[in-house]
Design a protein around this motif. Structure first.
Motif, PDB file in Angstrom:
ATOM      1  N   ARG A   1     141.044  30.258  64.274  1.00  0.00           N
ATOM      2  CA  ARG A   1     140.309  31.508  64.510  1.00  0.00           C
ATOM      3  C   ARG A   1     139.810  31.626  65.951  1.00  0.00           C
ATOM      4  NH1 ARG A   1     137.638  34.742  60.830  1.00  0.00           N
ATOM      5  NH2 ARG A   1     137.908  33.152  59.246  1.00  0.00           N
ATOM      6  N   GLU A   2     139.209  30.559  66.491  1.00  0.00           N
ATOM      7  CA  GLU A   2     138.659  30.616  67.849  1.00  0.00           C
ATOM      8  C   GLU A   2     139.752  30.831  68.886  1.00  0.00           C
ATOM      9  OE1 GLU A   2     137.814  28.052  65.732  1.00  0.00           O
ATOM     10  OE2 GLU A   2     135.864  28.899  65.171  1.00  0.00           O
ATOM     11  N   GLU A   3     140.887  30.181  68.699  1.00  0.00           N
ATOM     12  CA  GLU A   3     141.992  30.328  69.642  1.00  0.00           C
ATOM     13  C   GLU A   3     142.572  31.737  69.602  1.00  0.00           C
ATOM     14  OE1 GLU A   3     145.692  27.610  71.043  1.00  0.00           O
ATOM     15  OE2 GLU A   3     145.589  28.046  68.892  1.00  0.00           O
ATOM     16  N   VAL A   4     142.657  32.313  68.405  1.00  0.00           N
ATOM     17  CA  VAL A   4     143.157  33.682  68.263  1.00  0.00           C
ATOM     18  C   VAL A   4     142.225  34.657  68.974  1.00  0.00           C
ATOM     19  CG1 VAL A   4     143.510  35.529  66.588  1.00  0.00           C
ATOM     20  CG2 VAL A   4     144.471  33.280  66.161  1.00  0.00           C
ATOM     21  N   VAL A   5     140.925  34.498  68.774  1.00  0.00           N
ATOM     22  CA  VAL A   5     139.957  35.385  69.418  1.00  0.00           C
ATOM     23  C   VAL A   5     140.035  35.238  70.930  1.00  0.00           C
ATOM     24  CG1 VAL A   5     137.484  35.792  69.750  1.00  0.00           C
ATOM     25  CG2 VAL A   5     138.400  35.499  67.446  1.00  0.00           C
ATOM     26  N   ARG A   6     140.076  33.998  71.407  1.00  0.00           N
ATOM     27  CA  ARG A   6     140.109  33.755  72.853  1.00  0.00           C
ATOM     28  C   ARG A   6     141.379  34.324  73.488  1.00  0.00           C
ATOM     29  NH1 ARG A   6     139.321  28.742  72.565  1.00  0.00           N
ATOM     30  NH2 ARG A   6     141.482  28.064  72.653  1.00  0.00           N
ATOM     31  N   HIS A   7     142.517  34.187  72.804  1.00  0.00           N
ATOM     32  CA  HIS A   7     143.779  34.629  73.403  1.00  0.00           C
ATOM     33  C   HIS A   7     143.989  36.132  73.295  1.00  0.00           C
ATOM     34  CE1 HIS A   7     147.900  34.546  74.753  1.00  0.00           C
ATOM     35  NE2 HIS A   7     148.244  35.236  73.678  1.00  0.00           N
ATOM     36  N   PHE A   8     143.779  36.705  72.119  1.00  0.00           N
ATOM     37  CA  PHE A   8     144.138  38.101  71.915  1.00  0.00           C
ATOM     38  C   PHE A   8     143.024  39.083  72.249  1.00  0.00           C
ATOM     39  CE2 PHE A   8     147.245  36.148  68.956  1.00  0.00           C
ATOM     40  CZ  PHE A   8     148.384  36.591  69.597  1.00  0.00           C
ATOM     41  N   LEU A   9     141.780  38.686  72.119  1.00  0.00           N
ATOM     42  CA  LEU A   9     140.702  39.638  72.351  1.00  0.00           C
ATOM     43  C   LEU A   9     140.157  39.591  73.765  1.00  0.00           C
ATOM     44  CD1 LEU A   9     138.883  39.455  68.932  1.00  0.00           C
ATOM     45  CD2 LEU A   9     140.692  40.984  69.681  1.00  0.00           C
ATOM     46  N   ASN A  10     140.652  38.686  74.589  1.00  0.00           N
ATOM     47  CA  ASN A  10     140.338  38.714  76.019  1.00  0.00           C
ATOM     48  C   ASN A  10     141.136  39.852  76.649  1.00  0.00           C
ATOM     49  OD1 ASN A  10     138.575  36.616  75.981  1.00  0.00           O
ATOM     50  ND2 ASN A  10     140.054  35.077  76.610  1.00  0.00           N
ATOM     51  N   PRO A  11     140.814  40.267  77.863  1.00  0.00           N
ATOM     52  CA  PRO A  11     141.615  41.324  78.492  1.00  0.00           C
ATOM     53  C   PRO A  11     143.084  40.927  78.575  1.00  0.00           C
ATOM     54  CG  PRO A  11     139.649  40.875  79.774  1.00  0.00           C
ATOM     55  CD  PRO A  11     139.701  39.851  78.690  1.00  0.00           C
ATOM     56  N   ARG A  12     143.944  41.898  78.394  1.00  0.00           N
ATOM     57  CA  ARG A  12     145.390  41.658  78.396  1.00  0.00           C
ATOM     58  C   ARG A  12     145.851  41.103  79.730  1.00  0.00           C
ATOM     59  NH1 ARG A  12     148.555  42.358  73.884  1.00  0.00           N
ATOM     60  NH2 ARG A  12     147.667  43.905  72.534  1.00  0.00           N
ATOM     61  N   ARG A  13     146.804  40.167  79.643  1.00  0.00           N
ATOM     62  CA  ARG A  13     147.403  39.637  80.866  1.00  0.00           C
ATOM     63  C   ARG A  13     148.402  40.644  81.407  1.00  0.00           C
ATOM     64  NH1 ARG A  13     150.015  34.445  78.730  1.00  0.00           N
ATOM     65  NH2 ARG A  13     150.473  35.948  77.126  1.00  0.00           N
ATOM     66  N   THR A  14     148.552  40.663  82.707  1.00  0.00           N
ATOM     67  CA  THR A  14     149.523  41.551  83.317  1.00  0.00           C
ATOM     68  C   THR A  14     150.797  40.771  83.605  1.00  0.00           C
ATOM     69  OG1 THR A  14     148.682  41.074  85.512  1.00  0.00           O
ATOM     70  CG2 THR A  14     147.743  42.976  84.367  1.00  0.00           C
ATOM     71  N   LEU A  15     151.866  41.489  83.780  1.00  0.00           N
ATOM     72  CA  LEU A  15     153.140  40.831  84.068  1.00  0.00           C
ATOM     73  C   LEU A  15     153.165  40.270  85.477  1.00  0.00           C
ATOM     74  CD1 LEU A  15     155.677  43.275  82.449  1.00  0.00           C
ATOM     75  CD2 LEU A  15     154.910  41.091  81.600  1.00  0.00           C
ATOM     76  N   GLY A  16     152.471  40.875  86.367  1.00  0.00           N
ATOM     77  CA  GLY A  16     152.481  40.416  87.751  1.00  0.00           C
ATOM     78  C   GLY A  16     151.869  41.479  88.627  1.00  0.00           C
ATOM     79  N   GLY A  17     151.851  41.214  89.891  1.00  0.00           N
ATOM     80  CA  GLY A  17     151.286  42.182  90.812  1.00  0.00           C
ATOM     81  C   GLY A  17     152.306  42.635  91.826  1.00  0.00           C
ATOM     82  N   MET A  18     152.286  43.917  92.105  1.00  0.00           N
ATOM     83  CA  MET A  18     153.127  44.470  93.158  1.00  0.00           C
ATOM     84  C   MET A  18     152.215  45.338  94.017  1.00  0.00           C
ATOM     85  SD  MET A  18     156.662  45.703  91.527  1.00  0.00           S
ATOM     86  CE  MET A  18     157.954  44.578  91.141  1.00  0.00           C
ATOM     87  N   ASP A  19     152.202  45.103  95.265  1.00  0.00           N
ATOM     88  CA  ASP A  19     151.374  45.861  96.197  1.00  0.00           C
ATOM     89  C   ASP A  19     149.901  45.830  95.774  1.00  0.00           C
ATOM     90  OD1 ASP A  19     153.743  46.527  97.464  1.00  0.00           O
ATOM     91  OD2 ASP A  19     153.971  48.363  96.297  1.00  0.00           O
ATOM     92  N   GLY A  20     149.464  44.722  95.194  1.00  0.00           N
ATOM     93  CA  GLY A  20     148.065  44.573  94.834  1.00  0.00           C
ATOM     94  C   GLY A  20     147.654  45.271  93.548  1.00  0.00           C
ATOM     95  N   SER A  21     148.546  45.955  92.859  1.00  0.00           N
ATOM     96  CA  SER A  21     148.166  46.624  91.622  1.00  0.00           C
ATOM     97  C   SER A  21     148.736  45.867  90.430  1.00  0.00           C
ATOM     98  CB  SER A  21     148.671  48.067  91.619  1.00  0.00           C
ATOM     99  OG  SER A  21     150.065  48.079  91.536  1.00  0.00           O
ATOM    100  N   LYS A  22     148.086  45.998  89.308  1.00  0.00           N
ATOM    101  CA  LYS A  22     148.518  45.301  88.108  1.00  0.00           C
ATOM    102  C   LYS A  22     149.671  46.045  87.450  1.00  0.00           C
ATOM    103  CE  LYS A  22     144.014  43.347  87.147  1.00  0.00           C
ATOM    104  NZ  LYS A  22     142.904  43.281  86.198  1.00  0.00           N
TER     105      LYS A  22
END
Length: 192
Positions: A47-68
């Motif tokens: 349960r704790e790992e699920v909350v930490r991974h999925f309910l944190n802000p979404r990860r981005t694929l990468g950055g281009m020109d400083g934008s997500k």
């Protein structure tokens, strides 16, 4: 411990999304009972790992020109629209996509920058947001907009795609939309 069905309900994700997090190693505290019979629905997630991974802000694929850069599903969440809307907007040419390398699956996929989404939202507003402002249903708001001569920027898209109107057109008119009446439910009299 949570089953995969409970994880999907709690995080509003689909089974493939949860399994991809398991496969890429983001979720490590996963177990299965002794009699699992090689079934996915028998997996048990911490349960704790699920909350930490999925309910944190979404990860981005990468950055281009400083934008997500966001995946299409995350972009739909960012815009607060249906999931099929973002691919439709990209097909029509209203949203500019960029090809980025996904470090998880090691393949190229199309992503949308947050700045492109913000620029789109400066010009357009979803009909669902207009309906929420007037506390009514989306179809009622859409009909009121059409009576004022304001149509959605596209209309032949089916029911799985959210519709948008131009903010500039909406600013020029005032809509007379009656609020949805609240229903007063009476308790039925129980026979004695």
């Amino acid at each position: 411990m949570l089953t995969i069905a409970k994880v999907c309900r709690a995080t509003l994700l689909e089974t493939p999304d949860v399994l991809s997090a398991l496969i890429d190693g983001s979720l490590e505290k996963v177990s299965a009972p002794f009699d699992h019979e090689y079934r996915i629905d028998r997996l048990l997630f911490n349960r704790e790992e699920v909350v930490r991974h999925f309910l944190n802000p979404r990860r981005t694929l990468g950055g281009m020109d400083g934008s997500k850069i966001l995946k299409q599903r995350d972009a739909a969440t960012y815009l607060k629209v249906k999931t099929a809307t973002v691919p439709y907007l990209m097909t029509v040419g209203l949203l500019e996509s960029q090809v980025v390398a996904n470090p998880v699956i090691r393949r190229k996929q199309s992503g949308i920058s947050v700045t492109a989404l913000d620029a789109f939202m400066e010009k357009f507003i979803p009909v669902s947001e207009v309906a929420a402002q007037y506390e009514t249903h989306t179809n009622v708001a859409l009909e009121a907009l059409r009576k004022q001569g304001i149509g959605p920027i596209y209309d032949d898209c089916g029911t799985q795609v959210s519709r948008f109107v131009r903010r500039s057109e909406l600013a020029e008119v005032s809509l007379d939309i009656p609020k949805r009446p609240k229903r007063n439910r009476r308790r039925s009299a129980r026979p004695a």
